[in-house]
Each structure stands twice: as C-alpha cells, then as structure tokens.
Design a protein around this motif. Structure first.
Motif, PDB file in Angstrom:
ATOM      1  N   TYR A 141       0.819  -1.328  -0.139  1.00  0.00           N
ATOM      2  CA  TYR A 141       0.022  -0.034  -0.101  1.00  0.00           C
ATOM      3  C   TYR A 141       0.733   1.216  -0.108  1.00  0.00           C
ATOM      4  O   TYR A 141       0.438   2.292  -0.429  1.00  0.00           O
ATOM      5  N   ASP A 142       2.176   1.048   0.319  1.00  0.00           N
ATOM      6  CA  ASP A 142       2.875   2.038   0.270  1.00  0.00           C
ATOM      7  C   ASP A 142       3.226   2.690  -1.075  1.00  0.00           C
ATOM      8  O   ASP A 142       3.918   4.025  -1.295  1.00  0.00           O
ATOM      9  N   ALA A 143       2.873   1.988  -2.135  1.00  0.00           N
ATOM     10  CA  ALA A 143       2.818   2.459  -3.402  1.00  0.00           C
ATOM     11  C   ALA A 143       2.309   3.918  -3.667  1.00  0.00           C
ATOM     12  O   ALA A 143       2.450   4.597  -4.632  1.00  0.00           O
ATOM     13  N   ARG A 144       1.212   4.210  -3.051  1.00  0.00           N
ATOM     14  CA  ARG A 144       0.458   5.429  -3.081  1.00  0.00           C
ATOM     15  C   ARG A 144       1.409   6.592  -2.976  1.00  0.00           C
ATOM     16  O   ARG A 144       1.341   7.706  -3.265  1.00  0.00           O
ATOM     17  N   ASN A 145       2.738   6.415  -2.283  1.00  0.00           N
ATOM     18  CA  ASN A 145       3.577   7.332  -2.199  1.00  0.00           C
ATOM     19  C   ASN A 145       4.550   7.574  -3.202  1.00  0.00           C
ATOM     20  O   ASN A 145       5.486   8.641  -3.044  1.00  0.00           O
ATOM     21  N   GLY A 192       6.121   8.992  -6.298  1.00  0.00           N
ATOM     22  CA  GLY A 192       6.298  10.325  -6.721  1.00  0.00           C
ATOM     23  C   GLY A 192       6.299  10.405  -8.123  1.00  0.00           C
ATOM     24  O   GLY A 192       6.400  11.486  -8.854  1.00  0.00           O
ATOM     25  N   ASP A 193       6.268   9.424  -9.078  1.00  0.00           N
ATOM     26  CA  ASP A 193       6.357   9.613 -10.544  1.00  0.00           C
ATOM     27  C   ASP A 193       5.225   9.408 -11.335  1.00  0.00           C
ATOM     28  O   ASP A 193       4.987   8.758 -12.325  1.00  0.00           O
ATOM     29  N   SER A 194       3.849   9.885 -10.592  1.00  0.00           N
ATOM     30  CA  SER A 194       2.729   9.474 -11.354  1.00  0.00           C
ATOM     31  C   SER A 194       1.861  10.811 -11.246  1.00  0.00           C
ATOM     32  O   SER A 194       2.064  11.702 -10.301  1.00  0.00           O
ATOM     33  N   PRO A 195       1.049  10.875 -12.105  1.00  0.00           N
ATOM     34  CA  PRO A 195       0.239  12.288 -12.212  1.00  0.00           C
ATOM     35  C   PRO A 195      -0.680  12.470 -10.883  1.00  0.00           C
ATOM     36  O   PRO A 195      -1.041  13.577 -10.511  1.00  0.00           O
ATOM     37  N   GLU A 196      -0.997  11.563 -10.219  1.00  0.00           N
ATOM     38  CA  GLU A 196      -1.678  11.410  -9.001  1.00  0.00           C
ATOM     39  C   GLU A 196      -0.959  11.732  -7.554  1.00  0.00           C
ATOM     40  O   GLU A 196      -1.597  11.940  -6.601  1.00  0.00           O
ATOM     41  N   SER A 197       0.478  11.716  -7.963  1.00  0.00           N
ATOM     42  CA  SER A 197       1.353  11.853  -6.964  1.00  0.00           C
ATOM     43  C   SER A 197       0.890  13.125  -6.144  1.00  0.00           C
ATOM     44  O   SER A 197       0.981  14.317  -6.928  1.00  0.00           O
ATOM     45  N   VAL A 198       1.073  13.231  -4.761  1.00  0.00           N
ATOM     46  CA  VAL A 198       0.901  14.656  -3.883  1.00  0.00           C
ATOM     47  C   VAL A 198       2.272  14.726  -3.513  1.00  0.00           C
ATOM     48  O   VAL A 198       2.944  14.005  -2.826  1.00  0.00           O
ATOM     49  N   HIS A 199       2.517  16.149  -3.753  1.00  0.00           N
ATOM     50  CA  HIS A 199       3.985  16.486  -3.368  1.00  0.00           C
ATOM     51  C   HIS A 199       3.660  17.344  -2.105  1.00  0.00           C
ATOM     52  O   HIS A 199       3.014  18.661  -2.183  1.00  0.00           O
ATOM     53  N   TYR A 200       4.143  16.960  -0.716  1.00  0.00           N
ATOM     54  CA  TYR A 200       3.726  17.757   0.422  1.00  0.00           C
ATOM     55  C   TYR A 200       4.883  18.895   0.662  1.00  0.00           C
ATOM     56  O   TYR A 200       6.157  18.217   0.759  1.00  0.00           O
ATOM     57  N   LEU A 201       4.658  20.081   0.733  1.00  0.00           N
ATOM     58  CA  LEU A 201       5.331  20.972   1.025  1.00  0.00           C
ATOM     59  C   LEU A 201       5.655  21.244   2.403  1.00  0.00           C
ATOM     60  O   LEU A 201       5.134  22.257   2.921  1.00  0.00           O
ATOM     61  N   ILE A 202       6.663  20.549   3.038  1.00  0.00           N
ATOM     62  CA  ILE A 202       6.893  20.280   4.416  1.00  0.00           C
ATOM     63  C   ILE A 202       8.544  20.532   4.636  1.00  0.00           C
ATOM     64  O   ILE A 202       8.923  19.627   4.093  1.00  0.00           O
ATOM     65  N   ASP A 203       8.997  21.381   5.207  1.00  0.00           N
ATOM     66  CA  ASP A 203      10.530  21.567   5.223  1.00  0.00           C
ATOM     67  C   ASP A 203      11.017  20.771   6.507  1.00  0.00           C
ATOM     68  O   ASP A 203      11.625  21.187   7.145  1.00  0.00           O
ATOM     69  N   ARG A 204      10.800  19.504   6.411  1.00  0.00           N
ATOM     70  CA  ARG A 204      11.333  18.670   7.687  1.00  0.00           C
ATOM     71  C   ARG A 204      11.464  17.355   6.880  1.00  0.00           C
ATOM     72  O   ARG A 204      10.748  16.733   5.910  1.00  0.00           O
ATOM     73  N   PRO A 205      12.314  16.457   7.385  1.00  0.00           N
ATOM     74  CA  PRO A 205      12.383  14.947   6.834  1.00  0.00           C
ATOM     75  C   PRO A 205      11.342  14.090   7.098  1.00  0.00           C
ATOM     76  O   PRO A 205      10.799  14.314   8.011  1.00  0.00           O
ATOM     77  N   ARG A 206      10.871  13.314   6.277  1.00  0.00           N
ATOM     78  CA  ARG A 206       9.800  12.354   6.461  1.00  0.00           C
ATOM     79  C   ARG A 206      10.104  11.282   7.494  1.00  0.00           C
ATOM     80  O   ARG A 206      11.233  10.686   7.466  1.00  0.00           O
ATOM     81  N   TRP A 207       9.417  10.816   8.229  1.00  0.00           N
ATOM     82  CA  TRP A 207       9.240   9.734   9.258  1.00  0.00           C
ATOM     83  C   TRP A 207       9.378   8.604   8.421  1.00  0.00           C
ATOM     84  O   TRP A 207       8.834   8.261   7.339  1.00  0.00           O
ATOM     85  N   LYS A 208      10.438   7.646   8.910  1.00  0.00           N
ATOM     86  CA  LYS A 208      10.567   6.337   8.566  1.00  0.00           C
ATOM     87  C   LYS A 208      10.259   5.331   9.673  1.00  0.00           C
ATOM     88  O   LYS A 208      10.378   5.504  10.883  1.00  0.00           O
TER      89      LYS A 208
END
Length: 624
Positions: free
Chosen positions: A313-317, A319-335
């Motif tokens: 399900y992580d495939a929704r993240n 970033g290389d499809s027209p549906e991908s959402v780019h979150y404008l957050i100036d912090r590292p993403r949680w792993k």
C-alpha cells in the motif's frame, strides 16, 4: 468487493468546430520555466486540482512510440530546414521521455515559425506529458486550428479531455477522428471507453460488437468490451472478455491487470493476485505501476496478510505518477524504524474525505506513543478542522490546501509559517503497518471523533419533536459520478421496499443535489424528512452531531458513514462483498459500532436490500 485501484464529432473544420475556447487569431507562444515547488516557496496560487482519470490507461498514449512516429512523419512536408531539424530533435527528446527538453525545442521551432502546426502539436504532447493540461489544451487547439484536417491532433485532444473528465468533449473528438479514419481500432476503443465513462453502456457495447465482428482477433477491442461490462457490475462476463484478449495477446498488460482485478472481485483472490503480479513488471509508466501495486495491496489485505498488504500500500507514496501529491513540508519524512516517543511530528491526511477520517483512527495510538513530551500536528480538510480540534485537544489541528503548480499536485499548509516546531512529518496511512499489522490490533472500542454535545442535544430535540418513531438516516450515493464507481452503490429505486417500512421515520442525510430522488420519493408516497438549517456537505461538525442523534443510519461507504462510525453512531453499511476495507473479515474492523450488509452482486442489490429491510423491522419496528 475489491475495487480496482486506479488501473479512449467535433463538427466543423477549424475553430468553429472546436469545443474549447476560441483562440486569438495570432498564436501566442507560451514560455515555460518549470520548478519543483518547495516548502519555503511563497504562497502558491489556488488552482483547483482536477483528478486524472485513472481509466485513461487503455486509451493509448500521445507520447507512445507509435504516436511519436506518426508525429515525426507529419514533419516531412516542412520546408524550412531549421524548423524541420529542430522539431525532429524535439521528437527524439520525447522518444526518450525528456518531455521538458521536447517543450524547449518545440518553443525554439515556434520562434522560427509560429504558425507551424506540427510545432504546436509537439509542444502540446510535451505539456500533456508534463501534466500541464491547461497549456496542453491551448497548444492542441492551436495545432488543430492551423491544421484542421489532421485527425491525430483530434485523437490526442480527445485523450486529454478524457483524462480530465471532460467526456462530452472527448466523445466529440473521437467521433471526429473516426469520421476521418473509419474502422480505426484504437479510436473505436477510445470512443467506447468514453461512452462507458459517460454511462452510455449499451451504446459502447454495440460499437464494440460491430468492431469485433470485423476484427475478431483484436485484443484491444476484447479488453475494451471487458471494461464496459465490468462497469455494469458484470464481473463474470468481463473475465471472459479479458481472457479472450489474452488468448490473442498473452502479453496484453491491461487485459492482464483488468482480469486480475475482476477475479479478485468475484472472490478468486489468489488467481487475481497472480495476474496482477504478472502484469506489474510489464508496466513502464509510474501511474500504472502505482495502481497495479495498490491492487496487489488490496488482494493481500483481503487475504488477511496485513503486513504484506500495508507494505504494498506504500505505493501510493510514489512520486512519479500524475496522481502523486507533493507535500510542501520543510522537514525529513518519518521512517518506519524511527522512534516516536517524545517526537514533535506533523501528520497530514491523505486523499479523499472518507479516507481522511478512516485513517485518522490511528491518531489515538500515535498520541499515546508520542507521549506528553512530544507534539502532534494534524492537517485535515478545512471542513473537518472544527470537529478534529474538539476531538484531539492535545494536538495542533490545521487545514491543508491542495493545488497544482507546474503540473504537479502539491499540498500546502497555509497556517504554518515555518516548521521549527516539528522534527519530522508523515501522512496518516504511513502508520497503518505500524499500528495495525494484525486484525487483533484494531481496537474493540475506537471512538475518536467527539461531536458537539450541545448540537447533539439540539438535534435529538428536533427529532423528538418530529414524532416518536425511531429515526433512521439514509444515504445512497457518492458525489463522484462515473460508471466504474456507480456500480458500488445501490440505485435509489432499489431503496423503495426499505423506504416503505412502516413504524420508522426516515431522515435524509445525503449530501449534494437530492432533488430528483426526493421528488421521486414524494411521487411514490414515501416520507423522507430533510433536516432544516444544515449543509450536509460542508457543515461536517454539525453533521457529526446529527448522526449521533440518530437511532440508526443506512448508507454505503462514503464520508458521512466514516464520520458517523468514528463518532460511535449506529451505522448499517451496505457494501459490495470483499471490499478491501473489510480486510477479509465479515465485519468492518475500523468502527466497532458499524454493522455491514454485504451484497454478493453488483448487478442486483435486491437481496441485500431485503435483508436490510428485515433487520430494520426486527430491530426497530417489532421491538417498538
């Protein structure tokens, strides 16, 4: 029911026949300076996001090698050598997927000859592939104006119009193309797909039957016929047609993908999963890869293999499809291996209002793990902000704002001037594998939305004043309308037997325009009360209170059912069998107060409506 994850007579001969806005007499060459937005950019302008139609995957591709070959051939008549060489270089860039490079060379050609239709066409294709749809439409229209008899341009405009949900326009352009190129298989496929999306099912079937009689071994036509009957909810016959496509072309990736989804839908999940795993490595573009991975995820979840399902399900993240959402957050993403205790973490909701609420069910778990030394920021759709602020008083709740910038879907957080208060960020679904790796991890009591108690009392008083009967709220549809989605909702006419149940008061909770259905109910002598003074679509805080005041709510899965379930209202969900959100169970694990009535067929909802009516009588009429 496994919903397939997101898986083709312009009259006149020039601008008179163009359905788009008429262009200026002199073409104006646009200038592009694309830049990926960052969280430190100044506020971006609001551009409503029009979702890309996922079904457009079977329409062919304006950037395919075949389409570009035809485009290259069209340049052969160009007399100016500098224009010709520049355009051929541009097409070579497009052939290797360098859409921006193709744009720049097409612009150079237009600076040499601004009335060259091929240059406008190349520029249109490159902007189309960059998801800059508004500019692509302008360029396509200008190309068609300069070369009104070029059917390839009309075909490309039709595909783009379809992707943008403009099915009426797409149909006109595909018919125009077929007038110029009778019997063209791809154009027939495109037109049939457009008719299907517009719910013109019978017309699409007749078109494809005629084409298959002429081309009985064409896999594209068999696949298209499968998608049309699938849209009706006839999964069994759709599988037959997909298999026919695969008989003539075992490597037809869309038929393989569609067959996988259909098989999983009818309960043969292992066979469906096998087809999807075969299809996945054959896809080359990001959008189809993402949708195939999501379908695989839904299969694993319906098989009870949750850890594998959430991983896919992580495939929704991606970033290389027209549906991908780019979150404008100036912090590292949680792993996933990062600690959470004492963290200052910002969490954004995801796609769709219903999923915003559904995935928010993990927020109580997250708050507990963060603990008093941490901080939680939550971003939700603006209509949910008042309700979430009351429900999560220990968190900072703000709104998100989704727009488009340079062809990218971006999500902003306007009320956060800087990100110094947070160490990391995530989206709600990132925690599903962390908090829900097994069915036992879904809490037996997980009521996480808190309605306004004064408004609950108000609505109970209003309902009591109406009469003494049990109050049964009803919803029957989604505002997102197309043939592929409509099959998951019982038609309003099939509600008649339920609505004729005596001894209860039905209350309209359906958001959107219900005038047609309510007028029909009145003609049938049915009593449905609509609550006054509430906007059922936008006033979600008050809607939550109204839902809790009800004795029961009958509805399909939509935003209201999620809000009601999360607040502890008694909800009876009418759902297709094997919905992925049931996670392979015979109930709805997300909300303990929800009872599910599964429909084994998408063609006929009558049996499940009868069971729901009988349960309604047994629970509320016989008892009273």
């Amino acid at each position: 029911m496994l919903k397939p994850a997101k898986s083709e007579n312009a009259t006149g001969s020039g601008p008179k026949g163009s359905p788009f806005a008429v262009m200026a007499e002199k073409p104006v060459t646009p200038v592009f300076k694309p830049k990926t937005p960052t969280a430190t950019d100044s506020a971006l302008p609001f551009t409503p996001v029009r979702p890309v139609n996922p079904a457009s995957q079977i329409l062919g591709d304006s950037g395919s090698s075949e389409a570009l070959r035809i485009l290259l051939e069209a340049t052969e008549h160009i007399k100016r050598a500098d224009t010709l060489h520049t355009l051929r270089d541009a097409v070579l860039r497009l052939n290797v997927g360098d859409w921006q490079g193709g744009s720049e060379l097409a612009l150079q050609a237009l600076n040499i000859d601004e009335k060259c239709p091929e240059a406008w066409h190349v520029l249109a294709v490159s902007r189309d592939k960059c998801n800059d749809f508004s500019t692509a439409i302008t360029c396509y229209e200008t190309a068609l104006k300069l070369s009104p008899d070029n059917p390839a341009i009309a075909n490309d405009i039709g595909r783009l119009a379809y992707r943008m949900g403009m099915t009426d326009l797409a149909e006109k352009f595909f018919r125009f193309f077929l007038d110029k190129c009778p019997g063209h298989v791809e154009a027939i496929n495109n037109l049939a797909t457009t008719l299907r999306e517009a719910s013109k099912i019978d017309e699409a079937i007749e078109l494809l039957r005629g084409a298959i009689n002429v081309n009985p071994t064409d896999p594209q036509l068999w696949n298209a016929l499968g998608t049309v009957v699938n849209a009706q909810g006839d999964m069994a016959n759709s599988i037959i047609f997909y298999d026919e496509a695969l008989k003539y072309d075992p490597n037809h990736v869309h038929a393989r993908y569609n067959a996988g989804n259909a098989k999983a839908t009818v309960g043969d999940i292992e066979a469906g999963l096998s087809d999807l795993l075969i299809a996945l490595p054959t896809f080359v573009d990001g959008s189809n890869i993402m949708t195939c991975k999501l379908s695989i995820a839904f299969c694993y979840l319906c098989m009870g293999r949750y850890e594998e399902g959430w991983a896919w399900y992580d495939a929704r993240n991606a970033g290389d499809s027209p549906e991908s959402v780019h979150y404008l957050i100036d912090r590292p993403r949680w792993k996933k291996d990062d600690t959470l205790k004492g963290k200052r973490i910002f969490v954004s909701a995801e796609q769709g209002l219903g999923d915003e609420v559904l995935f928010a069910s993990i927020l109580p778990d997250l708050l507990r793990e963060i603990g008093p030394d941490g901080k939680l920021g939550i971003a939700v759709e603006s209509r949910l902000v008042p309700l979430f602020r009351r429900s999560f008083p220990d968190a900072h709740v703000t709104r998100h704002h989704t727009t488009k910038h340079n062809g990218l879907v971006v999500r902003l957080f306007p009320e956060i001037p800087d990100w110094n208060d947070y160490e990391t960020w995530a989206i709600m679904g990132d925690f599903l594998g962390h908090y829900r790796p097994r069915i036992e991890n879904f809490p037996a009591s997980n009521l996480f939305l808190t309605p306004d108690p004064e408004r609950v009392s108000y609505w109970k008083s209003q309902l009591d004043d109406l009469n003494s009967k049990p109050k049964i709220g009803i919803l029957w549809k989604s505002l997102i309308k197309h043939a592929r989605r409509d099959r998951y909702y019982s038609p309003f006419a099939q509600w008649e037997d339920i609505l004729r149940t005596e001894g209860v008061q039905f209350v309209n909770l359906q958001y959107g325009d219900t005038s047609e259905e309510l007028a029909l109910a009145k003609e049938m002598g049915l009593d449905i009360w609509t609550p006054p003074g509430i906007d059922l679509k936008n006033d979600l805080d008050d809607l939550c209170a109204l839902c809790v005041a009800m004795d029961c709510i009958l509805c399909p899965a939509n935003a209201t059912s999620n809000i009601a379930g999360a607040a502890g209202a008694t909800v009876w969900l009418l759902s297709p069998d094997r919905s992925w959100t049931s996670l392979g169970t015979d109930y709805f694990p997300w909300y303990p107060s929800m009872r599910v009535f599964f429909s084994e067929s998408l063609l006929d909802w009558t049996p499940v409506m009868e069971r729901t009516r009988d349960a309604l009588i047994e629970t509320f009429v016989d008892v009273s």
